[in-house]
Motif scaffolding. Structure first.
Motif, PDB file in Angstrom:
ATOM      1  N   UNK A  40      78.188  27.488  50.131  1.00 56.00           N
ATOM      2  CA  UNK A  40      77.415  26.768  49.120  1.00 56.00           C
ATOM      3  C   UNK A  40      77.593  27.385  47.747  1.00 56.00           C
ATOM      4  N   UNK A  41      77.549  28.726  47.681  1.00 58.80           N
ATOM      5  CA  UNK A  41      77.688  29.413  46.395  1.00 58.80           C
ATOM      6  C   UNK A  41      79.065  29.130  45.791  1.00 58.80           C
ATOM      7  N   UNK A  42      80.098  29.121  46.639  1.00 59.72           N
ATOM      8  CA  UNK A  42      81.453  28.881  46.147  1.00 59.72           C
ATOM      9  C   UNK A  42      81.582  27.446  45.652  1.00 59.72           C
ATOM     10  N   UNK A  74      73.194  34.241  34.703  1.00 62.96           N
ATOM     11  CA  UNK A  74      72.341  33.048  34.809  1.00 62.96           C
ATOM     12  C   UNK A  74      73.142  31.864  35.346  1.00 62.96           C
ATOM     13  N   UNK A  75      74.368  31.721  34.810  1.00 65.13           N
ATOM     14  CA  UNK A  75      75.196  30.587  35.244  1.00 65.13           C
ATOM     15  C   UNK A  75      75.539  30.699  36.725  1.00 65.13           C
ATOM     16  N   UNK A  76      75.893  31.914  37.146  1.00 62.42           N
ATOM     17  CA  UNK A  76      76.243  32.102  38.552  1.00 62.42           C
ATOM     18  C   UNK A  76      75.024  31.869  39.432  1.00 62.42           C
ATOM     19  N   UNK A  91      80.898  44.548  44.363  1.00 60.61           N
ATOM     20  CA  UNK A  91      82.350  44.648  44.239  1.00 60.61           C
ATOM     21  C   UNK A  91      82.959  43.351  43.726  1.00 60.61           C
ATOM     22  N   UNK A  92      82.532  42.219  44.298  1.00 65.31           N
ATOM     23  CA  UNK A  92      83.129  40.961  43.847  1.00 65.31           C
ATOM     24  C   UNK A  92      82.695  40.658  42.409  1.00 65.31           C
ATOM     25  N   UNK A  93      81.451  41.002  42.072  1.00 63.85           N
ATOM     26  CA  UNK A  93      80.994  40.775  40.691  1.00 63.85           C
ATOM     27  C   UNK A  93      81.820  41.615  39.720  1.00 63.85           C
ATOM     28  N   UNK A  94      82.077  42.880  40.083  1.00 66.53           N
ATOM     29  CA  UNK A  94      82.870  43.750  39.213  1.00 66.53           C
ATOM     30  C   UNK A  94      84.271  43.187  39.032  1.00 66.53           C
ATOM     31  N   UNK A  95      84.832  42.710  40.115  1.00 67.37           N
ATOM     32  CA  UNK A  95      86.160  42.105  40.048  1.00 67.37           C
ATOM     33  C   UNK A  95      86.135  40.924  39.080  1.00 67.37           C
ATOM     34  N   UNK A  96      85.088  40.109  39.177  1.00 64.72           N
ATOM     35  CA  UNK A  96      84.929  38.993  38.251  1.00 64.72           C
ATOM     36  C   UNK A  96      84.871  39.480  36.814  1.00 64.72           C
ATOM     37  N   UNK A  97      84.133  40.562  36.580  1.00 66.21           N
ATOM     38  CA  UNK A  97      83.995  41.104  35.230  1.00 66.21           C
ATOM     39  C   UNK A  97      85.320  41.571  34.662  1.00 66.21           C
ATOM     40  N   UNK A  98      86.102  42.263  35.487  1.00 69.57           N
ATOM     41  CA  UNK A  98      87.407  42.752  35.029  1.00 69.57           C
ATOM     42  C   UNK A  98      88.332  41.579  34.720  1.00 69.57           C
ATOM     43  N   UNK A  99      88.338  40.592  35.616  1.00 68.49           N
ATOM     44  CA  UNK A  99      89.250  39.455  35.455  1.00 68.49           C
ATOM     45  C   UNK A  99      88.917  38.644  34.210  1.00 68.49           C
ATOM     46  N   UNK A 100      87.630  38.395  33.989  1.00 67.80           N
ATOM     47  CA  UNK A 100      87.264  37.562  32.835  1.00 67.80           C
ATOM     48  C   UNK A 100      87.556  38.310  31.535  1.00 67.80           C
ATOM     49  N   UNK A 101      87.408  39.646  31.567  1.00 68.05           N
ATOM     50  CA  UNK A 101      87.676  40.411  30.347  1.00 68.05           C
ATOM     51  C   UNK A 101      89.149  40.370  29.975  1.00 68.05           C
ATOM     52  N   UNK A 102      90.025  40.441  30.974  1.00 71.79           N
ATOM     53  CA  UNK A 102      91.454  40.326  30.658  1.00 71.79           C
ATOM     54  C   UNK A 102      91.771  38.913  30.197  1.00 71.79           C
ATOM     55  N   UNK A 134      85.805  30.059  39.491  1.00 71.78           N
ATOM     56  CA  UNK A 134      86.178  31.243  40.275  1.00 71.78           C
ATOM     57  C   UNK A 134      85.339  32.441  39.868  1.00 71.78           C
ATOM     58  N   UNK A 135      85.196  32.619  38.546  1.00 68.57           N
ATOM     59  CA  UNK A 135      84.400  33.754  38.074  1.00 68.57           C
ATOM     60  C   UNK A 135      82.946  33.598  38.502  1.00 68.57           C
ATOM     61  N   UNK A 136      82.408  32.377  38.319  1.00 67.34           N
ATOM     62  CA  UNK A 136      81.035  32.141  38.776  1.00 67.34           C
ATOM     63  C   UNK A 136      80.913  32.468  40.258  1.00 67.34           C
ATOM     64  N   UNK A 137      81.923  32.054  41.021  1.00 65.08           N
ATOM     65  CA  UNK A 137      81.858  32.249  42.478  1.00 65.08           C
ATOM     66  C   UNK A 137      81.819  33.733  42.817  1.00 65.08           C
ATOM     67  N   UNK A 138      82.656  34.523  42.122  1.00 70.17           N
ATOM     68  CA  UNK A 138      82.687  35.961  42.416  1.00 70.17           C
ATOM     69  C   UNK A 138      81.315  36.601  42.154  1.00 70.17           C
ATOM     70  N   UNK A 139      80.603  36.081  41.154  1.00 67.97           N
ATOM     71  CA  UNK A 139      79.263  36.625  40.883  1.00 67.97           C
ATOM     72  C   UNK A 139      78.235  36.014  41.828  1.00 67.97           C
ATOM     73  N   UNK A 140      78.346  34.688  42.024  1.00 65.52           N
ATOM     74  CA  UNK A 140      77.331  33.978  42.816  1.00 65.52           C
ATOM     75  C   UNK A 140      77.260  34.497  44.247  1.00 65.52           C
ATOM     76  N   UNK A 141      78.387  35.001  44.748  1.00 65.41           N
ATOM     77  CA  UNK A 141      78.395  35.545  46.109  1.00 65.41           C
ATOM     78  C   UNK A 141      77.333  36.620  46.273  1.00 65.41           C
TER      79      UNK A 141
END
Lengths: 302, 235
Positions: A250-252, A234-236, A208-219, A18-25
């Motif tokens: 495809x990214x998801x 890199x992973x995303x 925006x989606x990347x930032x959301x990913x960042x906040x979620x993974x940090x919590x 999920x986190x990768x997906x939020x960044x990969x988008x």
């Protein structure tokens, strides 16, 4: 086979994915529109996490409800990261539009280094703890050994983002214009679509989606430093290429495949080779499907 | 309506247009004929603002559009159907039409115009959910013209609509162009290599050679001009 262990790894992979997906988008959408691998995209994710940390730390002095703090911090993090993304595009990529692709790529790498070092200098190189803001969901009590509250939050949020984004891309006028631009930018201009505006919107959504990913993974993990954007980025990116760069589904898909590969690989084989699994899988897929799982072969124009 | 005055357009250091002047009046069908590489498409791209002229001036209803952004030019009602049709291959037929109406907000009229283009080309209605890239060449040309109609053009620029199509389809497309000109009062600027066809349809014509306008006259006179007959009509 231990079914509960399997399920734990499955959820772990899903959370990672999920986190990768939020960044990969962001990678895949930007590539779709301006054919640029935005290497600084991972830094936007990191800046999102840092913004949330700073705001949460300040607000926690007020004795506000943690959930409310989390919401405010997330929204502001998204807002700030989107501003960073758009500014980055204007400074580092707009002047290079129309030049060789390689120049823009170098510019992106430079931007990535700049942002990393900027945060390093402005903040610190140490890992900082991220406050616990997400409460333990009571209804998860019976399955808490399988799925944590933060995992649950990541899965739900990602699902909602995917649904909203699908709606946006498929049915709205802006979404159709984005698809049209990625398929033939020149023709899009001939129909009155303002390409610069479409690019700006793309950067806003991706950031925006990347930032959301960042906040979620940090919590979820509970800590962060200036370097988290690099490896996650890199992973995303691998996930986006795996799924077919330029393709949103495809990214998801690539992200989840990558998440599970890492999760099962580390769980059943060895955690020392976590990154090896990701890249090995990428190589295998690209040998058999050079344009990724859902990617379209490049149009050859006569 | 459209006045091109001595424009010069360059690709880098290579000059593609040299002092090109063309005038188009409202309601006319004007054609620009010439060999491959003469600069016909460049002329259209300069009008649409994608390859702006370095010198000279283009005005539309008195307004200087020489260096205007492409989307602003579309907003004024100058719509181009470029060479090679350029259908969005992964958008459906109806989504391609939606993109034609991108700048419009009059929902009711958009609906009516969609019905209008479907009545011109019933085949498109049958295939409205099919992806644009799966259509045949002739169908794509029909879609490209329909998409342009959706933008409510005052001046329609057509770049080689007959290219690579079967003669019967070409006849059909030419008839539709005439119809749009009559029914919608759309002014047409038709760029063609097929001079025979273009001069039959047009009121007036311009002949272009290596970036210059060498002749301009009524279509009838051009058809009877010996040089034109030899060079372009193959007689």
């Amino acid at each position: 086979m231990d079914l509960s262990y399997f399920f734990e790894l499955f959820v772990g992979g899903l959370t990672r994915g999920s986190i990768y997906a939020l960044i990969a988008l962001g990678y895949t959408m930007v590539y779709g529109i301006i054919k640029l691998i935005n290497f600084a995209h991972g830094e936007i994710y990191m800046i999102g996490a840092f913004t949330a940390l700073i705001i949460a730390s300040v607000l926690s002095f007020t004795g506000m409800n943690p959930v409310l703090i989390f919401l405010i911090a997330s929204v502001l993090a998204i807002f700030f990261s989107a501003a960073y993304g758009v500014t980055m595009e204007k400074i580092a990529y707009t002047p290079l539009r129309g030049s060789q692709r390689l120049s823009a790529l170098i510019s992106a790498i430079g931007m990535s280094m700049f942002l990393q070092n900027y945060v390093l200098l402005a903040q610190t190189s140490d890992f900082l703890p991220f406050p616990e803001l997400v409460p333990d969901f009571k209804f998860l009590k019976p399955v808490e050994h399988l799925i944590s509250s933060t995992s649950f939050l990541i899965l739900i949020t990602t699902a909602i983002v995917m649904v909203l984004l699908t709606y946006l891309i498929k049915f709205t006028r802006t979404g159709k214009a984005m698809r049209a631009t990625s398929q033939d930018a020149k023709m899009a201009q001939l129909l009155g679509i303002n390409i610069s505006r479409i690019i700006t919107i793309t950067f806003i959504i991706g950031s925006s989606t990347a930032a959301l990913g960042g906040v979620l993974i940090s919590t979820h993990i509970g800590q962060l430093n200036f370097y988290i954007g690099f490896i996650a980025g890199i992973k995303a990116f691998v996930a986006a290429v795996l799924g077919g760069i330029g393709s949103i589904p495809g990214a998801v898909l690539g992200s989840f495949v990558l998440g599970w590969t890492e999760s099962f690989g580390t769980g059943y084989i060895s955690s020392d080779y976590e990154d090896v699994f990701a890249f090995l899988f990428l190589i295998i897929i690209l040998i058999f499907r050079p344009s990724g799982i859902l990617g379209r072969p490049e149009n050859k124009k006569v | 309506m459209l006045k091109i005055e001595n424009i010069q357009t360059f690709y880098g250091n290579i000059q593609a247009l040299q002092d090109v002047s063309i005038e188009i009046n409202a309601g006319e069908i004007i054609t620009l004929i010439g060999a491959n590489g003469a600069g016909k498409s460049t002329t259209l791209m300069s009008i649409s603002g994608l390859e702006p002229a370095r010198h000279g001036k283009i005005t539309f209803n008195g307004k200087d559009i020489t260096h205007m952004d492409p989307d602003k030019i579309v907003q004024l009602g100058i719509i181009q159907v470029p060479e090679g049709r350029r259908i969005f291959p992964y958008l459906s037929v109806s989504e391609n039409l939606d993109m034609g109406a991108f700048l419009r907000n009059d929902k009711e009229e958009i609906k009516r115009d969609i019905e209008y283009v479907y009545s011109l080309f019933p085949l498109l209605k049958e295939r409205r959910n099919q992806q644009g890239g799966t259509l045949s060449g002739g169908e794509q040309q029909m879609l490209a013209i329909s998409r342009a109609i959706m933008a409510k053009p005052k001046l329609l620029l057509l770049d080689e609509p007959s290219l690579g199509l079967a003669p019967i389809i070409v006849q059909q497309i030419m008839a539709i162009i005439k119809k749009i000109n009559k029914e919608q009062k759309t002014t047409i600027f038709l760029v063609e290599q097929n001079a025979n066809l273009a001069l039959k349809l047009a009121d007036r014509g311009y002949v272009m050679e290596t970036g210059r306008i060498t002749l301009s006259d009524s279509a009838k006179n051009l058809r009877e001009n010996d040089d034109v007959r030899k060079a372009y009509l193959g007689i």
